[in-house]
Write a protein that holds these residues in place. Sequence first.
Motif, PDB file in Angstrom:
ATOM      1  N   MET A   1      10.843  32.640  99.865  1.00 45.56           N
ATOM      2  CA  MET A   1      11.919  33.881  99.351  1.00 45.56           C
ATOM      3  C   MET A   1      13.029  33.985  99.622  1.00 45.56           C
ATOM      4  SD  MET A   1      11.491  36.510  96.589  1.00 45.56           S
ATOM      5  CE  MET A   1      12.289  38.052  96.970  1.00 45.56           C
ATOM      6  N   GLU A   2      14.125  33.128  99.134  1.00 43.28           N
ATOM      7  CA  GLU A   2      15.479  34.288  99.859  1.00 43.28           C
ATOM      8  C   GLU A   2      16.218  34.527  98.034  1.00 43.28           C
ATOM      9  OE1 GLU A   2      19.926  31.608 101.095  1.00 43.28           O
ATOM     10  OE2 GLU A   2      17.537  30.300 101.058  1.00 43.28           O
ATOM     11  N   ILE A   3      16.953  35.680  99.209  1.00 47.65           N
ATOM     12  CA  ILE A   3      17.519  36.625  98.191  1.00 47.65           C
ATOM     13  C   ILE A   3      19.321  36.826  98.583  1.00 47.65           C
ATOM     14  CG2 ILE A   3      18.507  38.576  97.326  1.00 47.65           C
ATOM     15  CD1 ILE A   3      15.326  39.441  97.955  1.00 47.65           C
ATOM     16  N   ASP A   4      19.872  36.446  97.287  1.00 45.78           N
ATOM     17  CA  ASP A   4      21.484  36.200  97.851  1.00 45.78           C
ATOM     18  C   ASP A   4      22.495  37.505  96.511  1.00 45.78           C
ATOM     19  OD1 ASP A   4      24.218  36.280  97.882  1.00 45.78           O
ATOM     20  OD2 ASP A   4      23.852  33.979  98.233  1.00 45.78           O
ATOM     21  N   ALA A   5      23.580  38.244  97.010  1.00 41.63           N
ATOM     22  CA  ALA A   5      23.618  38.808  96.063  1.00 41.63           C
ATOM     23  C   ALA A   5      24.935  39.202  96.352  1.00 41.63           C
ATOM     24  CB  ALA A   5      23.025  40.343  96.507  1.00 41.63           C
ATOM     25  N   ILE A  13      20.304  36.053  92.744  1.00 39.77           N
ATOM     26  CA  ILE A  13      19.704  35.649  93.573  1.00 39.77           C
ATOM     27  C   ILE A  13      18.615  35.401  93.839  1.00 39.77           C
ATOM     28  CG2 ILE A  13      19.718  33.163  93.235  1.00 39.77           C
ATOM     29  CD1 ILE A  13      23.656  33.361  92.831  1.00 39.77           C
ATOM     30  N   LEU A  14      17.424  35.268  92.838  1.00 40.41           N
ATOM     31  CA  LEU A  14      16.746  34.407  94.362  1.00 40.41           C
ATOM     32  C   LEU A  14      15.923  33.462  94.193  1.00 40.41           C
ATOM     33  CD1 LEU A  14      16.029  37.182  92.393  1.00 40.41           C
ATOM     34  CD2 LEU A  14      14.316  38.178  93.833  1.00 40.41           C
ATOM     35  N   LEU A  15      15.322  33.030  94.824  1.00 44.20           N
ATOM     36  CA  LEU A  15      15.187  31.971  95.007  1.00 44.20           C
ATOM     37  C   LEU A  15      14.020  31.203  95.543  1.00 44.20           C
ATOM     38  CD1 LEU A  15      15.965  28.421  95.049  1.00 44.20           C
ATOM     39  CD2 LEU A  15      15.852  28.456  97.196  1.00 44.20           C
ATOM     40  N   PHE A  16      12.662  30.963  94.915  1.00 45.23           N
ATOM     41  CA  PHE A  16      10.961  30.893  94.586  1.00 45.23           C
ATOM     42  C   PHE A  16      11.324  29.580  95.649  1.00 45.23           C
ATOM     43  CE2 PHE A  16      11.856  34.831  92.778  1.00 45.23           C
ATOM     44  CZ  PHE A  16      11.108  35.701  93.159  1.00 45.23           C
ATOM     45  N   HIS A  17       9.804  29.750  96.559  1.00 46.82           N
ATOM     46  CA  HIS A  17       8.862  28.300  96.777  1.00 46.82           C
ATOM     47  C   HIS A  17       7.257  28.326  96.508  1.00 46.82           C
ATOM     48  CE1 HIS A  17      12.056  25.981 100.173  1.00 46.82           C
ATOM     49  NE2 HIS A  17      12.509  27.052  98.794  1.00 46.82           N
ATOM     50  N   ARG A  18       7.231  27.286  96.141  1.00 47.43           N
ATOM     51  CA  ARG A  18       5.269  27.450  95.790  1.00 47.43           C
ATOM     52  C   ARG A  18       4.858  25.775  96.147  1.00 47.43           C
ATOM     53  NH1 ARG A  18       1.666  25.022  92.051  1.00 47.43           N
ATOM     54  NH2 ARG A  18      -0.030  26.690  92.280  1.00 47.43           N
ATOM     55  N   ALA A  19       4.609  26.139  97.269  1.00 49.38           N
ATOM     56  CA  ALA A  19       3.686  25.587  98.313  1.00 49.38           C
ATOM     57  C   ALA A  19       2.380  25.125  97.464  1.00 49.38           C
ATOM     58  CB  ALA A  19       3.473  25.186  99.637  1.00 49.38           C
ATOM     59  N   SER A  20       1.940  23.449  97.333  1.00 46.49           N
ATOM     60  CA  SER A  20       0.726  22.711  97.139  1.00 46.49           C
ATOM     61  C   SER A  20      -0.243  22.808  98.323  1.00 46.49           C
ATOM     62  CB  SER A  20       0.175  22.282  96.007  1.00 46.49           C
ATOM     63  OG  SER A  20       0.892  22.353  94.774  1.00 46.49           O
ATOM     64  N   PRO A  21      -0.721  23.158  99.553  1.00 46.81           N
ATOM     65  CA  PRO A  21      -1.543  22.901 100.395  1.00 46.81           C
ATOM     66  C   PRO A  21      -2.496  21.831 100.304  1.00 46.81           C
ATOM     67  CG  PRO A  21      -1.310  24.989 100.646  1.00 46.81           C
ATOM     68  CD  PRO A  21      -1.010  24.941  99.258  1.00 46.81           C
ATOM     69  N   SER A  52      10.633  24.488  93.877  1.00 40.09           N
ATOM     70  CA  SER A  52      11.725  26.304  93.545  1.00 40.09           C
ATOM     71  C   SER A  52      11.869  26.448  92.810  1.00 40.09           C
ATOM     72  CB  SER A  52      12.507  25.783  94.789  1.00 40.09           C
ATOM     73  OG  SER A  52      12.831  24.409  95.033  1.00 40.09           O
ATOM     74  N   ALA A  53      12.310  27.224  92.431  1.00 38.23           N
ATOM     75  CA  ALA A  53      12.796  27.779  90.978  1.00 38.23           C
ATOM     76  C   ALA A  53      13.565  29.062  91.442  1.00 38.23           C
ATOM     77  CB  ALA A  53      12.016  28.086  90.083  1.00 38.23           C
ATOM     78  N   HIS A  54      14.916  29.619  90.498  1.00 40.34           N
ATOM     79  CA  HIS A  54      16.060  29.938  90.861  1.00 40.34           C
ATOM     80  C   HIS A  54      15.281  30.778  89.964  1.00 40.34           C
ATOM     81  CE1 HIS A  54      18.006  26.964  92.990  1.00 40.34           C
ATOM     82  NE2 HIS A  54      18.950  27.363  93.367  1.00 40.34           N
ATOM     83  N   LEU A  55      15.457  32.914  89.741  1.00 39.79           N
ATOM     84  CA  LEU A  55      15.489  33.640  88.875  1.00 39.79           C
ATOM     85  C   LEU A  55      16.787  33.646  89.279  1.00 39.79           C
ATOM     86  CD1 LEU A  55      14.288  35.559  86.942  1.00 39.79           C
ATOM     87  CD2 LEU A  55      13.627  36.866  88.901  1.00 39.79           C
ATOM     88  N   THR A 230      13.712  18.733  93.951  1.00 38.06           N
ATOM     89  CA  THR A 230      12.566  19.412  93.439  1.00 38.06           C
ATOM     90  C   THR A 230      12.089  20.632  93.826  1.00 38.06           C
ATOM     91  OG1 THR A 230      11.694  17.459  92.748  1.00 38.06           O
ATOM     92  CG2 THR A 230       9.858  19.518  93.162  1.00 38.06           C
ATOM     93  N   CYS A 231      12.587  20.729  95.182  1.00 38.03           N
ATOM     94  CA  CYS A 231      12.309  21.843  95.805  1.00 38.03           C
ATOM     95  C   CYS A 231      13.516  22.027  96.622  1.00 38.03           C
ATOM     96  CB  CYS A 231      11.577  22.069  96.678  1.00 38.03           C
ATOM     97  SG  CYS A 231      10.865  23.256  98.040  1.00 38.03           S
ATOM     98  N   SER A 232      14.876  23.194  96.217  1.00 36.70           N
ATOM     99  CA  SER A 232      16.183  23.739  97.092  1.00 36.70           C
ATOM    100  C   SER A 232      15.769  24.317  98.539  1.00 36.70           C
ATOM    101  CB  SER A 232      16.818  23.985  96.197  1.00 36.70           C
ATOM    102  OG  SER A 232      16.419  23.091  95.107  1.00 36.70           O
ATOM    103  N   ALA A 233      16.618  23.976  99.475  1.00 38.19           N
ATOM    104  CA  ALA A 233      16.393  25.037 100.656  1.00 38.19           C
ATOM    105  C   ALA A 233      17.518  25.810  99.854  1.00 38.19           C
ATOM    106  CB  ALA A 233      16.236  23.816 101.655  1.00 38.19           C
ATOM    107  N   LYS A 234      18.372  25.877  99.472  1.00 36.59           N
ATOM    108  CA  LYS A 234      19.177  27.004  99.837  1.00 36.59           C
ATOM    109  C   LYS A 234      19.820  26.932  98.067  1.00 36.59           C
ATOM    110  CE  LYS A 234      20.576  26.632 104.255  1.00 36.59           C
ATOM    111  NZ  LYS A 234      20.376  28.906 104.771  1.00 36.59           N
TER     112      LYS A 234
END
Length: 248
Positions: A1-5, A13-21, A52-55, A230-234
Amino acid sequence: MEIDATSVSGALILLFHRASPRAADPMYRKKARAGVTLRTVNRKPDEDQSVSAHLIIKKSARSTGEYDAALEEIPGMSMASVGTVIRKALTDYVYDFENKRGEDENTYTVFKSRGVKSETVTNALKTGNFKYVTLVRPARADFVDSGDTFQPIDERMKIRIKGEIEAKDWMDRIGALAKRARAAGWDDFQVDIEMDDDRSKTVQIARGEEAKEIMFIRAEQISLKNELPTCSAKISVELSKKSLAYIS
């Protein structure tokens, strides 16, 4: 999770990743003169399929103490799933406060989410249409033994809506069907609406609301100049700014 204020004024802003091994390697199909060709994208041993998804959370609170927020709609990532991550982080952050008796105590912040209903069934039907009705009631299974091996749970019925129901008539026609269904023992009444954005929405019609306007939570599309992967790094500042403008 990345956080930017700081990147977007007035937003956290919070950026979440979800992996599917365990996800299978994706395959791509291409039409050719001789038929079709298939291509597999092979991943490395240390890689996982991810999304990834932005909140985006508005920093200024409402008078009720609640904060407006927007979650990027990504399959497999809901407010329930990202909320679990947020609650874990907040629970781990314990701080001191002074109670009414002037005593110091330890506490932590509690996170709760509530969807804001912004669309009505009548308005959705101006460009969309009903597809199915789903009924649910406690299962009646006389053939199930009375021991503790099997336990009937639910009985479901799915009804296809073949004819067109206009926006001005839906309360009378769907409401009448809901009342007859409940009289027959079907407690749960849901209707699927095919929206104009190629999506569908399941709307619950509660007991006693058969002849009333129903509001539900609807996702809104935001146009971007820069396509999101589909998946953002930033964190996407463009998406964050437009989302903040929408919820403001």
